[in-house]
Scaffold this motif. Structure first.
Motif, mmCIF file in Angstrom:
data_model
loop_
_atom_site.group_PDB
_atom_site.id
_atom_site.type_symbol
_atom_site.label_atom_id
_atom_site.label_comp_id
_atom_site.label_asym_id
_atom_site.label_seq_id
_atom_site.Cartn_x
_atom_site.Cartn_y
_atom_site.Cartn_z
ATOM 1 N N ARG A 160 103.091 35.105 28.946
ATOM 2 C CA ARG A 160 102.410 33.996 29.616
ATOM 3 C C ARG A 160 101.136 33.605 28.863
ATOM 4 O O ARG A 160 100.815 32.427 28.747
ATOM 5 N N LYS A 163 102.002 31.540 25.903
ATOM 6 C CA LYS A 163 102.427 30.198 26.309
ATOM 7 C C LYS A 163 101.209 29.344 26.671
ATOM 8 O O LYS A 163 101.146 28.164 26.314
ATOM 9 N N ALA A 164 100.251 29.929 27.367
ATOM 10 C CA ALA A 164 99.050 29.190 27.769
ATOM 11 C C ALA A 164 98.172 28.854 26.563
ATOM 12 O O ALA A 164 97.479 27.827 26.562
ATOM 13 N N ARG A 166 97.680 27.210 23.703
ATOM 14 C CA ARG A 166 98.368 26.081 23.079
ATOM 15 C C ARG A 166 98.215 26.040 21.560
ATOM 16 O O ARG A 166 99.134 25.631 20.846
ATOM 17 N N GLU A 176 92.768 26.993 28.826
ATOM 18 C CA GLU A 176 93.971 27.786 28.566
ATOM 19 C C GLU A 176 94.054 28.980 29.503
ATOM 20 O O GLU A 176 95.150 29.355 29.950
ATOM 21 N N ALA A 179 95.373 27.846 32.696
ATOM 22 C CA ALA A 179 96.838 27.717 32.617
ATOM 23 C C ALA A 179 97.509 29.075 32.727
ATOM 24 O O ALA A 179 98.610 29.196 33.295
ATOM 25 N N PRO A 183 99.699 28.682 36.138
ATOM 26 C CA PRO A 183 100.633 27.910 35.304
ATOM 27 C C PRO A 183 101.318 26.771 36.044
ATOM 28 O O PRO A 183 101.726 25.791 35.432
ATOM 29 N N MET A 189 103.490 24.507 31.094
ATOM 30 C CA MET A 189 103.772 25.869 31.552
ATOM 31 C C MET A 189 104.943 25.934 32.532
ATOM 32 O O MET A 189 105.366 27.014 32.937
ATOM 33 N N LEU A 192 108.033 28.112 32.084
ATOM 34 C CA LEU A 192 107.736 29.529 32.291
ATOM 35 C C LEU A 192 107.687 29.866 33.778
ATOM 36 O O LEU A 192 108.121 30.946 34.187
#
Length: 317
Positions: A160, A163-164, A166, A176, A179, A183, A189, A192
Motif C-alpha cells: 500500500r 502504491k501511495a 506516486r 501520499e 493516500a 486510500p 488507490m 488496491l
C-alpha cells in the motif's frame, strides 16, 4: 456503513516501536460515513458519526444530554450559513462533507509525528516500518503468536505504501501518506481498495465472495434471538443488486461496483435522511427547534450508552 465495522477508524496504528500494530482492517471500503450499520431501529451511531465525524462523536458520547443539546444548538448556528433560521439540504450536506474532511485531516495529523522521526516533513517507508514493526523485525516476528499474520500485515503495508508513493522515491509526502491511510479517498488507490477488500472477505481464497463470506464480514451470530432485520436486508441486497450476473458470488468487478459506487454521495443521502426524519412540518428544511427535538439522532450523550474511553474532550468543534 455497511461493510462493516471495517476499518474501525482507518489505520488506528499502534505507533510504538516495541509493539506490532493491532490486527485490523484499515480501509473504508466505499467511502461511507461511519463504520456502523445504518439501522435507526437499533440506535443512531451511524448518524452521530456522519454528522459529527468519528472522533467528535466519541466526545459527544461522554456528555450529559443537557451538554449535548447545548453544543448541538451552537453547531446548528454554524450550519445555517445564510442565517435564515433554517437548515437546508445544501447546508447540511456541506456540513457533513466538512466533518468528514476534518476527520481525515485530524487522523493524518495524529499519526504524522509518530512516523516522521527525522522531522523533515516526510515519511520514508523505512521510518514507517521501523516505527510500526521495528522490535519484532529484529526477531523476524518469532515472538509473535501469529507470525504469519504479522508478516502478511507487513507485506500488505509495504504494498500500500508503494502504491501511495506516486513518484516511487520511497518517501511519502503528507498527501501520499494521506493516500496510504485513506486510500478510499484517492482515485489512483481504488484498485488496491478492491484488492484488499477481496483479500479480507474471501476466506477460502477462490477469488470470489459468496453470500456467507459477505454476511460473515458484517455479522457474527450470537445467541438464539435470530438475525437482525438488517442482515436479511443485506442478503437481499447481495442477491438482487450486488451479484449482477446472478452466479451466487461477487467477483472483483462486482465488488468494485459495490464499494466504489462512482458518483454516489453518501453525505447527500445522509443529509436527506436527517431532514426527512426531523422535518415535522415537511417543508424540506429544518429549524433549530426541530433539530433539538430530535437531538439524539444527531449527537450522542452518556444516556445513549455508546461511549468509549476518551482521552480528551473538545470545548469547541
Amino acid at each position: 456503513m455497511r461493510l462493516l465495522k471495517l476499518l474501525a477508524s482507518v489505520c488506528t496504528l499502534a505507533a510504538v516501536a516495541v509493539a506490532v500494530p493491532a490486527q485490523e482492517k484499515r480501509v473504508h471500503r466505499h467511502g461511507d460515513l461511519s463504520d456502523h450499520v445504518h439501522d435507526d431501529d437499533h440506535g443512531f451511531q451511524y448518524d452521530h458519526e456522519a454528522f459529527l465525524g468519528k472522533e467528535e462523536a466519541k466526545t459527544f458520547d461522554q456528555l450529559t444530554p443537557e451538554e449535548s443539546k447545548d453544543k448541538l444548538a451552537k453547531i446548528v448556528d454554524r450550519i445555517d450559513t445564510d442565517k435564515s433560521g433554517y437548515v437546508s439540504h445544501a447546508e447540511l450536506h456541506d456540513w457533513i462533507k466538512h466533518r468528514q474532511r476534518k476527520y481525515i485531516e485530524e487522523n493524518v495529523n495524529k499519526h504524522w509525528s509518530d512516523y516522521d522521526k527525522n522531522k523533515d516533513d516526510k515519511i520514508a517507508w523505512q521510518e514507517y516500518k521501523n516505527t510500526t514493526y521495528g522490535f519484532y523485525l529484529d526477531e523476524e516476528f518469532d515472538d509473535v503468536e501469529d507470525k504469519a499474520t504479522y508478516k502478511s500485515m507487513l507485506t500488505r503495508d509495504e504494498r500500500r505504501f508503494k502504491k501511495a508513493d506516486r513518484d516511487g522515491d520511497g518517501i511519502a509526502t503528507r498527501q501520499e501518506f494521506t493516500a496510504f491511510l485513506h486510500p478510499e479517498e484517492f482515485d489512483y488507490m481504488k484498485d488496491l481498495v478492491v484488492q484488499e477488500t477481496m483479500e479480507d472477505i474471501d476466506k477460502d481464497g477462490d477469488g470470489l465472495i459468496g453470500m456467507d463470506e459477505y454476511i460473515g464480514d458484517m455479522y457474527v451470530e450470537e445467541g438464539e434471538d435470530g438475525e437482525p432485520d438488517w442482515v436479511q436486508t443485506e442478503k437481499k441486497h447481495f442477491s438482487e443488486f450486488r451479484d449482477s450476473n446472478k452466479d451466487g458470488y461477487l467477483d472483483a468487478a462486482e465488488v468494485a461496483t459495490w464499494i466504489l459506487p462512482g458518483e454516489v454521495d453518501h453525505a447527500h443521502t445522509e443529509a436527506k435522511h436527517l431532514i426527512h426524519e426531523t422535518d415535522a412540518d415537511k417543508d424540506e428544511k429544518i429549524t433549530k427547534k426541530e433539530i433539538l427535538a430530535n437531538w439524539s439522532m444527531f449527537v450522542g450523550s452518556q444516556v445513549t450508552n455508546y461511549g468509549e474511553d476518551l482521552t480528551k474532550r473538545h470545548d469547541e468543534l
